[in-house]
Design a protein around this motif. Sequence first.
Motif, PDB file in Angstrom:
ATOM      1  N   HIS A 227      -2.868   2.207   8.524  1.00 12.03           N
ATOM      2  CA  HIS A 227      -4.047   1.588   7.585  1.00 12.03           C
ATOM      3  C   HIS A 227      -4.531   0.308   8.147  1.00 12.03           C
TER       4      HIS A 227
ATOM      5  N   HIS B 156      -7.580  -3.142   9.215  1.00 10.92           N
ATOM      6  CA  HIS B 156      -8.656  -3.795   8.553  1.00 10.92           C
ATOM      7  C   HIS B 156      -9.671  -4.009   9.839  1.00 10.92           C
TER       8      HIS B 156
ATOM      9  N   HIS C 172     -13.000  -2.686   2.280  1.00 11.31           N
ATOM     10  CA  HIS C 172     -11.412  -3.324   2.493  1.00 11.31           C
ATOM     11  C   HIS C 172     -11.185  -2.875   3.813  1.00 11.31           C
TER      12      HIS C 172
ATOM     13  N   GLU D 164       0.778  -1.259  -0.120  1.00 10.00           N
ATOM     14  CA  GLU D 164       0.092   0.103  -0.027  1.00 10.00           C
ATOM     15  C   GLU D 164       0.734   1.260   0.071  1.00 10.00           C
TER      16      GLU D 164
HETATM   17 ZN    ZN Z   1      -5.722  -3.145   3.472  1.00  8.98          ZN
END
Ligand code: ZN
Length: 215
Positions: A94, A96, A157, A75
């Motif tokens: 980031h 999840h 996502h 990413e």
């Molecule tokens: Zn991700």
Amino acid sequence: MSGERKEVAQLGRKIYDKRLVAGTWGNISIRLEEHQNQFAITPSGMDYLKLEPKDIVILNLKGEKIQGKKNPSTEKPLHRYIYKNRKDVNAIIHTHSTFASAVACTRKKIPPIIEDMVQIIGGSVRTAKYELPGSEDLAKSVLTALRDRNAALLANHGAVSVGPDGETSLKTAEILEKSAKIFLFSKLIGAPQKLSEEDVETMKKIYKSEYGQEG
Ligand SMILES: [Zn+2]
């Protein structure tokens, strides 16, 4: 070894312990204090519990590797685009996390319903248009969703939280997850009531002035 590499490794452990990620998914970066056009980022596919400062990769804003043996997170475009366009951001997380991802699957936004959310995130949390993970298109859509905000959801996502330092971005990721959870639970009972725009603006101002005094 830069302090930022150590801090990224420590934050990795924290987001794993706080269950904001599972397995090796998610990623973290911190902008280097001495080189504003470089950042330290987690490597791809590495166990958070085994992460050491030497595993953290340093990239410049073009995405070129400056330091480190591992491959950077896939990413990296997301991190690169944010640092390039948001001078106020020095740390990106980031995740999840479950509840944020649940809302992200509906591709709707979280309205401004809770005070701490409004203060630290800056209002409603938008969901970025769906794009494939790791793509520049995803980076662009997240940047748009992040306008005037410190967090955004990534359709089907996960979530991204940004801030002036690692601890603030971590706190934002936690508040985001909590807000998504409250939003979903309140919908079980009825329609959650939004805070008024006027109150949102007042709370943002109060938080900013308090943060300024601390910082
Ligand atoms: Zn991700």
